[in-house]
Write a protein that holds these residues in place. Structure first.
Motif, PDB file in Angstrom:
ATOM      1  N   LYS A  35     -40.796 105.141  44.871  1.00  0.00           N
ATOM      2  CA  LYS A  35     -39.448 104.884  45.404  1.00  0.00           C
ATOM      3  C   LYS A  35     -39.492 104.228  46.782  1.00  0.00           C
ATOM      4  CE  LYS A  35     -36.515 105.724  43.183  1.00  0.00           C
ATOM      5  NZ  LYS A  35     -36.054 104.885  42.030  1.00  0.00           N
ATOM      6  N   ASP A  36     -40.692 103.856  47.244  1.00  0.00           N
ATOM      7  CA  ASP A  36     -40.809 103.229  48.564  1.00  0.00           C
ATOM      8  C   ASP A  36     -40.660 101.709  48.477  1.00  0.00           C
ATOM      9  OD1 ASP A  36     -41.017 105.202  50.485  1.00  0.00           O
ATOM     10  OD2 ASP A  36     -43.189 105.415  50.284  1.00  0.00           O
ATOM     11  N   ASP A  37     -40.410 101.106  49.625  1.00  0.00           N
ATOM     12  CA  ASP A  37     -40.330  99.647  49.713  1.00  0.00           C
ATOM     13  C   ASP A  37     -41.700  98.983  49.799  1.00  0.00           C
ATOM     14  OD1 ASP A  37     -37.642  99.660  49.601  1.00  0.00           O
ATOM     15  OD2 ASP A  37     -37.276  99.083  51.686  1.00  0.00           O
ATOM     16  N   VAL A  38     -42.733  99.795  49.831  1.00  0.00           N
ATOM     17  CA  VAL A  38     -44.094  99.257  49.871  1.00  0.00           C
ATOM     18  C   VAL A  38     -44.877  99.819  48.691  1.00  0.00           C
ATOM     19  CG1 VAL A  38     -44.149  98.961  52.380  1.00  0.00           C
ATOM     20  CG2 VAL A  38     -44.872 101.121  51.383  1.00  0.00           C
ATOM     21  N   PRO A  39     -45.912  99.094  48.249  1.00  0.00           N
ATOM     22  CA  PRO A  39     -46.669  99.565  47.085  1.00  0.00           C
ATOM     23  C   PRO A  39     -47.562 100.761  47.412  1.00  0.00           C
ATOM     24  CG  PRO A  39     -47.648  97.563  47.974  1.00  0.00           C
ATOM     25  CD  PRO A  39     -46.381  97.792  48.738  1.00  0.00           C
TER      26      PRO A  39
ATOM     27  N   SER B 231     -54.316 104.049  39.396  1.00  0.00           N
ATOM     28  CA  SER B 231     -53.287 103.114  38.939  1.00  0.00           C
ATOM     29  C   SER B 231     -53.540 101.733  39.537  1.00  0.00           C
ATOM     30  CB  SER B 231     -51.907 103.610  39.387  1.00  0.00           C
ATOM     31  OG  SER B 231     -51.722 103.383  40.769  1.00  0.00           O
ATOM     32  N   LYS B 232     -52.814 100.756  39.029  1.00  0.00           N
ATOM     33  CA  LYS B 232     -52.726  99.474  39.722  1.00  0.00           C
ATOM     34  C   LYS B 232     -51.791  99.666  40.912  1.00  0.00           C
ATOM     35  CE  LYS B 232     -55.117  96.727  36.992  1.00  0.00           C
ATOM     36  NZ  LYS B 232     -56.322  96.043  37.522  1.00  0.00           N
ATOM     37  N   GLY B 233     -51.647  98.666  41.722  1.00  0.00           N
ATOM     38  CA  GLY B 233     -50.666  98.740  42.802  1.00  0.00           C
ATOM     39  C   GLY B 233     -49.272  98.888  42.210  1.00  0.00           C
ATOM     40  N   LEU B 234     -48.573  99.940  42.591  1.00  0.00           N
ATOM     41  CA  LEU B 234     -47.232 100.198  42.058  1.00  0.00           C
ATOM     42  C   LEU B 234     -46.189  99.684  43.042  1.00  0.00           C
ATOM     43  CD1 LEU B 234     -47.591 103.918  40.856  1.00  0.00           C
ATOM     44  CD2 LEU B 234     -48.007 101.819  39.548  1.00  0.00           C
ATOM     45  N   ASP B 235     -45.451  98.688  42.623  1.00  0.00           N
ATOM     46  CA  ASP B 235     -44.366  98.180  43.464  1.00  0.00           C
ATOM     47  C   ASP B 235     -43.176  99.146  43.356  1.00  0.00           C
ATOM     48  OD1 ASP B 235     -42.990  96.529  45.150  1.00  0.00           O
ATOM     49  OD2 ASP B 235     -42.706  94.904  43.699  1.00  0.00           O
ATOM     50  N   THR B 236     -42.142  98.873  44.079  1.00  0.00           N
ATOM     51  CA  THR B 236     -40.959  99.723  44.067  1.00  0.00           C
ATOM     52  C   THR B 236     -40.458  99.936  42.641  1.00  0.00           C
ATOM     53  OG1 THR B 236     -40.385  98.729  46.174  1.00  0.00           O
ATOM     54  CG2 THR B 236     -38.661 100.009  45.084  1.00  0.00           C
TER      55      THR B 236
END
Lengths: 326, 115
Positions: free
Chosen positions: B63-67, B79-84
């Motif tokens: 739920k953040d604005d950063v991954p 995991s892979k980088g999780l975007d918002t």
């Protein structure tokens, strides 16, 4: 040799100390939230800082000696599109315009990481395209956002085919020695930034051949000094790296990651962090956490910026000038 | 009288509904894989410690604005980088304690206890 150094920063009334007073904390405090406004020159002589008005001091020193000038940019976060800045392309272009408009054209550019937001080839491509218009050589170190899914393989393939280990390297320019370090890989649970044993050994070895009178510039993404460990703003083995730098007369450590300018002087070492070109983050411990901070749209470019660094060889002087994009 | 009847009818319907629900749960009991959510918000995992039965699938949502990157400290999952608003799920089949962190913001740590 002299231990006379100069630091220049823009300031907007947020420097809260009397720099002419002799009782300044010599272990280093020059903490400036240098976001905008008029400038001041900070001269450090034998550890005591004195401020004068921005102007002739730096300009005149540039006329002497073998000059070296470069610009640091940081945290362009290409691909970020949240309310804190829906147009990171526009602000990076504004940074480039700022660089191109500098009266003394810099010799090259250092980018201290978080080039992209999500490590995609398209995001790297966009930044490369925008920076091309500076016609300058750009030296990169990765931020954690640049090595998200492949431990930095794509980053190294792009920028550092000949770099060591996870991407560290050094080079010499106009009598100064530059070291690019990687402290965003193999991070340990609960820890801070990390250089690792192999990189530290390489650094010690690399510096062995450098004369003690040679100015050294070390650049890495996460601050090598402990800014605010609660938010991960520091490097676990940064002190080990800094111990190798004590023998040099002039050391400048340039970092990004925290999206605000902050400066500290400790002996012969000047620590400085640059603004982001994408979005600001709160001052340490202010606010809920270290994420993007939304400011009113008409204020955004005042809290983004670039850092212009000048070194005059004969004087062993390094000057750092922060400029906002406003 | 009418009111009482209505109430009794309503209660009867409720009992029937409950019975059906319980029945259907029993019928699918073994196959059901309880899914449990962990919210990643403001650089913290919440809940920080989650206790689940074996064979649970845990899903993290950023739920953040950063991954963020969800990574177990022993390398079991990453995991892979999780975007918002991106999700990552992992199924925990064996009982034990699984420590994890965000591999790019290592101050962020959490724990899954599988019973």
């Amino acid at each position: 040799m002299t231990d006379h150094k100069k630091f220049v920063t823009t300031a907007s009334g947020v420097i809260q100390h009397d720099h002419n007073h002799d009782g300044i904390d010599r272990r280093g405090f020059l903490k400036c939230m240098a976001w905008a406004g008029t400038g001041a020159v900070f001269v450090a002589e034998a550890g005591v800082l004195k401020s004068t008005a921005l102007g002739a001091e730096v300009g005149s020193s540039r006329k002497h000696g073998n000059r070296l000038s470069f610009v640091q940019i940081s945290d362009s976060h290409m691909g970020f599109n949240k309310p804190a800045n829906p147009d990171v392309v526009g602000t990076l272009k504004a940074a480039v315009d700022k660089i191109n408009a500098l009266p003394d054209s810099p010799d090259f550019i250092l980018h201290t990481g978080d080039i992209t937001h999500l490590s995609t080839p398209e995001q790297f491509d966009t930044v490369d395209q925008i920076l091309k218009s500076t016609n300058k050589e750009v030296f990169f170190v990765p931020g954690e956002h640049d090595v998200l899914n492949d431990d930095g393989a794509m980053f190294r393939e792009r920028y550092f085919k000949n770099s060591k280990g996870s991407g560290w390297y050094s080079f010499d320019k106009n009598g100064a020695h530059f070291v690019g370090l990687v402290n965003v890989m193999n991070l340990k649970a609960g820890g801070l930034g990390n250089l690792g044993h192999e990189q530290l050994e390489w650094l010690e070895d690399d510096l062995r051949a450098v004369k003690h009178s040679t100015p050294v510039v070390v650049f890495a993404h996460i601050p090598l000094w402990t800014v605010y460990p609660q938010w991960g703003w520091g490097t676990d083995d940064g002190a080990q790296a800094l111990s190798y730098l004590k023998k040099f007369g002039s050391v400048t450590v340039l970092n990004g990651h925290i999206h605000q300018t902050m400066q500290k002087v400790e002996g012969n070492v000047t620590f400085h962090t640059a603004c982001s070109t994408a979005f600001p983050q709160p001052a340490p411990g202010k606010g809920e956490g270290p994420g993007p901070m939304k400011v009113p749209a008409d204020q955004l470019r005042k809290v983004l910026g670039i850092t212009d660094v000048n070194y005059v060889q004969r004087r062993h002087a390094l000057a750092l000038v922060d400029s906002s994009l406003a | 009288m009418l009111n009482t009847r209505t109430v009794l009818f309503a209660l009867g319907s409720l009992a029937l509904t409950l019975a059906l629900v319980l029945h259907s749960r029993t019928a699918t009991g073994q196959a059901a894989q309880p899914t449990t959510e962990i919210k990643v918000d403001n650089f913290t995992f919440s809940p920080e410690t989650l206790t689940v039965p074996a064979n649970s699938t845990v899903t993290w949502t950023n739920k953040d604005d950063v991954p963020h990157v969800i990574a177990s400290t022993d390398g079991l999952f990453r995991s892979k980088g999780l975007d918002t608003d991106d999700h990552y799920s992992f199924k925990f089949t064996k009982p034990g304690t699984y420590n994890y962190f965000c591999s790019i913001h290592p101050k962020m740590t959490g724990k899954i206890v599988v019973q």
